[in-house]
Design an enzyme around this catalytic site. Structure first.
Site, PDB file in Angstrom:
ATOM      1  N   GLU A  56       0.818  -1.211   0.000  1.00  0.00           N
ATOM      2  CA  GLU A  56       0.000   0.000   0.000  1.00  0.00           C
ATOM      3  C   GLU A  56       0.852   1.261   0.000  1.00  0.00           C
ATOM      4  O   GLU A  56       1.935   1.288   0.594  1.00  0.00           O
ATOM      5  CB  GLU A  56      -0.876   0.017   1.259  1.00  0.00           C
ATOM      6  CG  GLU A  56      -1.870  -1.119   1.286  1.00  0.00           C
ATOM      7  CD  GLU A  56      -2.467  -1.377   2.665  1.00  0.00           C
ATOM      8  OE1 GLU A  56      -3.631  -1.790   2.717  1.00  0.00           O
ATOM      9  OE2 GLU A  56      -1.768  -1.182   3.681  1.00  0.00           O
ATOM     10  N   ARG A 112       3.407   3.778  16.229  1.00  0.00           N
ATOM     11  CA  ARG A 112       2.293   4.708  15.958  1.00  0.00           C
ATOM     12  C   ARG A 112       0.942   4.004  16.027  1.00  0.00           C
ATOM     13  O   ARG A 112      -0.064   4.600  16.433  1.00  0.00           O
ATOM     14  CB  ARG A 112       2.508   5.464  14.655  1.00  0.00           C
ATOM     15  CG  ARG A 112       2.173   4.722  13.345  1.00  0.00           C
ATOM     16  CD  ARG A 112       0.695   4.860  12.988  1.00  0.00           C
ATOM     17  NE  ARG A 112       0.396   4.696  11.580  1.00  0.00           N
ATOM     18  CZ  ARG A 112      -0.264   3.663  11.050  1.00  0.00           C
ATOM     19  NH1 ARG A 112      -0.668   2.647  11.804  1.00  0.00           N
ATOM     20  NH2 ARG A 112      -0.529   3.639   9.765  1.00  0.00           N
ATOM     21  N   GLY A 229      -7.966  -6.230  11.490  1.00  0.00           N
ATOM     22  CA  GLY A 229      -8.808  -6.194  10.283  1.00  0.00           C
ATOM     23  C   GLY A 229      -8.532  -4.890   9.565  1.00  0.00           C
ATOM     24  O   GLY A 229      -8.990  -3.838   9.995  1.00  0.00           O
ATOM     25  N   ASP A 230      -7.750  -4.939   8.480  1.00  0.00           N
ATOM     26  CA  ASP A 230      -7.311  -3.676   7.880  1.00  0.00           C
ATOM     27  C   ASP A 230      -7.196  -3.774   6.359  1.00  0.00           C
ATOM     28  O   ASP A 230      -6.446  -3.030   5.744  1.00  0.00           O
ATOM     29  CB  ASP A 230      -5.963  -3.234   8.499  1.00  0.00           C
ATOM     30  CG  ASP A 230      -4.877  -4.286   8.356  1.00  0.00           C
ATOM     31  OD1 ASP A 230      -5.157  -5.361   7.794  1.00  0.00           O
ATOM     32  OD2 ASP A 230      -3.746  -4.030   8.788  1.00  0.00           O
ATOM     33  N   SER A 297      -9.671   0.127  13.908  1.00  0.00           N
ATOM     34  CA  SER A 297      -8.390   0.661  13.420  1.00  0.00           C
ATOM     35  C   SER A 297      -7.973   0.018  12.094  1.00  0.00           C
ATOM     36  O   SER A 297      -8.012  -1.208  11.946  1.00  0.00           O
ATOM     37  CB  SER A 297      -7.333   0.370  14.494  1.00  0.00           C
ATOM     38  OG  SER A 297      -6.041   0.427  13.971  1.00  0.00           O
TER      39      SER A 297
HETATM   40  P1  NAD Z   1       2.079 -11.045  13.292  1.00  0.00           P
HETATM   41  O1  NAD Z   1       1.916 -11.982  12.148  1.00  0.00           O
HETATM   42  O2  NAD Z   1       3.434 -10.764  13.822  1.00  0.00           O
HETATM   43  O3  NAD Z   1       1.170 -11.519  14.525  1.00  0.00           O
HETATM   44  C1  NAD Z   1      -0.157 -11.938  14.382  1.00  0.00           C
HETATM   45  C2  NAD Z   1      -0.430 -13.015  15.436  1.00  0.00           C
HETATM   46  O4  NAD Z   1      -1.825 -13.361  15.380  1.00  0.00           O
HETATM   47  C3  NAD Z   1       0.352 -14.301  15.213  1.00  0.00           C
HETATM   48  O5  NAD Z   1       1.134 -14.600  16.350  1.00  0.00           O
HETATM   49  C4  NAD Z   1      -0.738 -15.359  14.953  1.00  0.00           C
HETATM   50  O6  NAD Z   1      -0.388 -16.617  15.488  1.00  0.00           O
HETATM   51  C5  NAD Z   1      -1.923 -14.752  15.686  1.00  0.00           C
HETATM   52  N1  NAD Z   1      -3.242 -15.211  15.250  1.00  0.00           N
HETATM   53  C6  NAD Z   1      -3.687 -15.404  13.974  1.00  0.00           C
HETATM   54  N2  NAD Z   1      -4.980 -15.796  13.993  1.00  0.00           N
HETATM   55  C7  NAD Z   1      -5.352 -15.833  15.299  1.00  0.00           C
HETATM   56  C8  NAD Z   1      -6.583 -16.130  15.967  1.00  0.00           C
HETATM   57  N3  NAD Z   1      -7.669 -16.466  15.291  1.00  0.00           N
HETATM   58  N4  NAD Z   1      -6.605 -16.063  17.321  1.00  0.00           N
HETATM   59  C9  NAD Z   1      -5.498 -15.708  18.024  1.00  0.00           C
HETATM   60  N5  NAD Z   1      -4.315 -15.415  17.445  1.00  0.00           N
HETATM   61  C10 NAD Z   1      -4.248 -15.467  16.105  1.00  0.00           C
HETATM   62  O7  NAD Z   1       1.384  -9.675  12.797  1.00  0.00           O
HETATM   63  P2  NAD Z   1       1.543  -8.229  13.451  1.00  0.00           P
HETATM   64  O8  NAD Z   1       2.612  -7.453  12.788  1.00  0.00           O
HETATM   65  O9  NAD Z   1       1.522  -8.363  14.939  1.00  0.00           O
HETATM   66  O10 NAD Z   1       0.183  -7.579  12.961  1.00  0.00           O
HETATM   67  C11 NAD Z   1      -1.033  -8.012  13.496  1.00  0.00           C
HETATM   68  C12 NAD Z   1      -2.166  -7.510  12.629  1.00  0.00           C
HETATM   69  O11 NAD Z   1      -2.272  -6.087  12.756  1.00  0.00           O
HETATM   70  C13 NAD Z   1      -1.971  -7.783  11.148  1.00  0.00           C
HETATM   71  O12 NAD Z   1      -3.202  -8.220  10.620  1.00  0.00           O
HETATM   72  C14 NAD Z   1      -1.564  -6.444  10.571  1.00  0.00           C
HETATM   73  O13 NAD Z   1      -1.926  -6.314   9.216  1.00  0.00           O
HETATM   74  C15 NAD Z   1      -2.355  -5.519  11.466  1.00  0.00           C
HETATM   75  N6  NAD Z   1      -1.826  -4.145  11.574  1.00  0.00           N
HETATM   76  C16 NAD Z   1      -2.731  -3.159  11.639  1.00  0.00           C
HETATM   77  C17 NAD Z   1      -2.299  -1.858  11.797  1.00  0.00           C
HETATM   78  C18 NAD Z   1      -3.306  -0.759  11.928  1.00  0.00           C
HETATM   79  O14 NAD Z   1      -2.947   0.418  11.900  1.00  0.00           O
HETATM   80  N7  NAD Z   1      -4.557  -1.087  12.114  1.00  0.00           N
HETATM   81  C19 NAD Z   1      -0.931  -1.559  11.859  1.00  0.00           C
HETATM   82  C20 NAD Z   1      -0.021  -2.622  11.829  1.00  0.00           C
HETATM   83  C21 NAD Z   1      -0.486  -3.917  11.687  1.00  0.00           C
END
Ligand code: NAD
Length: 355
Positions: A56, A112, A229-230, A297
Site C-alpha cells: 500500500e 504509531r 482487520g485492515d 483501526s
Molecule cells: P504477526 O503476524 O506478527 O502476529 C499476528 C499473530 O496473530 C500471530 O502470532 C498469529 O499466530 C496470531 N493469530 C492469527 N490468527 C489468530 C486467531 N484467530 N486467534 C489468536 N491469534 C491469532 O502480525 P503483526 O505485525 O503483529 O500484525 C497483526 C495484525 O495487525 C496484522 O493483521 C496487521 O496487518 C495488522 N496491523 C494493523 C495496523 C493498523 O494500523 N490497524 C498496523 C499494523 C499492523
C-alpha cells in the site's frame, strides 16, 4: 542531502526517549494533527493486492508538508522468517517538492499504531479500565501492551494466541521491559482471555474474514481495539458485534475504513464516528458506562504524517549519529542537469588519467 533514519538510528532514538514516552509523545502529536483534520488533503490509500498480501501507498499533505508511507501486509511471511508488516516513508516540502527525510517505518508503524490505539481508547474506553485482553501476540503486541499500560493505566493483561510461541515471546519481552506492576495471565482461549476484560485488543493476522470475537464474548461497557482487520476481506469481529444496539464504532477516515475496516461487513448507511469529530467535540465516543465502543483501526496516513514530523524533530534534537542520503543532486546550474551527471564522470576520468 536528505536526513535519513535507518534501523540503527530509530533504535537509538527510541532508546534515548524510552518506548513508552515515545508513544505518549507521538499520541499527542497525532491528536494535535486530528484536531486540524480539515487542513489535510486526504484520500484512501492505494492498495495492490495479491492472493497472499497487500502493498500500500499512503499519501497525505497539509499544504506545507507532504508525506507518504510504503507498507505491506503479508500474514504468511512469518512462516518463512519474514515480518508480516514492513514500511518506510518520506517527508517532503510542498513548496519545493524536495524530500527532507526518508525514514524506516517498520518499528515506527508498530509504535504509531499502538499510540493511536491508546489515544482512541483514552477517548472511548471507560476511565476505570484496568484489564486488557490481547488476542494475537505477534509483532505489534508488545507495543500495544506498553502503550496501554503507560497511557491508560492497564494493570492486567490476559493473553491468547493460536501460536503459543508468540505468547511465550510476548511474556519474555514484557518481563525484560519491566512491566512489574502489570499482572500477566496466559489464557487457553480467546473466550477465556476476554472474560472480565475492560478492553479487548485484537491484533491477529489472517487474510480472510476471520471471526476472532463472537457476540457472546462481549460484555456491556467493553472497549474493543480492533487492529488486525485492515484490508478488504480481512476482518476479526463477527458483524453482529458491530450491530449491537449499544455499540459505537469509531473510525479514522470513513472512506478508507468502509473499504478496509470491520465496517466493510456492513452497508454504507451503517453509522460510524470519525475520530476527528471526537477530538473536535462534534461527537462523543462514549455516552455512558454500558455502551460498547469499538475502535475499528486500519491505520490512516495522518498518523504516519505525524510520525515522520515527530521523528524529524527528535532526530534533530537528540543529536548523536545523523546519517544523510545523497538522493537529490546538488546541481550548480539547475538547467544543466546533464552537465552535472557528466561532471562526476569527467572528474573520475581525470583521476584515472592522472594515475
Ligand atoms: P504477526 O503476524 O506478527 O502476529 C499476528 C499473530 O496473530 C500471530 O502470532 C498469529 O499466530 C496470531 N493469530 C492469527 N490468527 C489468530 C486467531 N484467530 N486467534 C489468536 N491469534 C491469532 O502480525 P503483526 O505485525 O503483529 O500484525 C497483526 C495484525 O495487525 C496484522 O493483521 C496487521 O496487518 C495488522 N496491523 C494493523 C495496523 C493498523 O494500523 N490497524 C498496523 C499494523 C499492523
Amino acid at each position: 542531502m536528505i536526513q535519513y533514519i535507518g534501523i540503527e538510528r530509530i533504535k537509538e532514538i527510541v532508546r534515548r526517549v524510552g518506548a513508552a514516552k515515545f508513544m505518549e509523545g507521538l499520541a499527542l502529536e497525532i491528536e494535535a494533527d486530528y484536531r486540524r483534520w480539515h487542513e489535510f488533503d486526504k484520500s484512501p490509500r492505494h492498495a495492490a493486492h495479491s492472493p497472499v498480501g497487500v502493498i500500500e501507498l499512503m499519501p497525505i499533505s497539509d499544504g506545507r508538508d507532504y508525506t507518504f508511507k510504503y507498507v505491506n501486509g503479508h500474514p504468511k511471511n512469518t512462516a518463512s522468517g519474514l515480518l508480516t508488516v514492513t514500511a518506510f516513508g518520506v517527508l517532503a516540502d510542498v513548496d519545493t517538492g524536495y524530500p527532507r527525510l526518508i525514514s524506516e517505518l517498520t518499528f515506527t508503524t508498530a509504535l504509531r499504531t499502538a499510540a493511536m490505539s491508546a489515544l482512541a481508547a483514552r477517548w472511548a474506553a471507560r476511565p476505570s479500565s484496568r484489564v486488557m485482553a490481547m488476542i494475537g501476540n505477534g509483532a505489534q503486541a508488545e507495543f500495544q501492551a506498553i502503550a496501554f499500560r503507560h497511557m491508560l493505566g492497564i494493570r492486567e493483561l490476559r493473553l491468547f494466541d493460536t501460536d503459543p510461541r508468540a505468547t511465550d515471546k510476548l511474556i519474555r519481552n514484557l518481563a525484560a521491559f519491566g512491566l512489574e506492576d502489570v499482572n500477566i495471565m496466559r489464557c487457553a482461549s480467546t473466550a477465556e482471555a476476554v472474560r472480565g476484560a475492560d478492553i479487548v485488543t485484537t491484533a491477529t493476522a489472517d487474510k480472510r474474514n476471520a471471526v476472532v470475537l463472537t457476540p457472546e464474548m462481549i460484555a456491556e461497557g467493553m472497549h474493543l481495539n480492533a487492529v488486525g482487520g485492515d484490508c478488504p476481506g480481512k476482518t476479526e469481529l463477527h458483524a453482529d458485534i458491530l450491530r449491537r444496539a449499544d455499540a459505537r464504532v469509531i473510525v479514522e477516515f470513513e472512506p478508507q475504513s468502509r473499504i478496509e475496516g470491520e465496517v466493510q461487513q456492513l452497508d454504507a448507511s451503517f453509522p460510524v464516528i470519525e475520530f476527528s469529530d471526537v477530538v473536535l467535540g462534534a461527537a462523543r465516543a462514549r455516552e455512558n458506562d454500558r455502551q460498547v465502543t469499538i475502535f475499528d483501526s486500519v491505520g490512516f496516513a495522518l498518523e504516519d504524517f505525524s510520525s515522520l514530523r515527530y521523528l524529524e524533530r527528535l532526530h534533530r534534537d537528540i543529536g548523536g549519529s545523523q546519517p544523510k542520503l545523497d538522493l537529490i543532486p546538488p546541481v550548480r546550474d539547475p538547467k544543466d542537469l546533464f552537465g552535472d551527471l557528466l561532471s562526476g564522470r569527467e572528474q573520475q576520468q581525470v583521476r584515472v588519467r592522472a594515475v
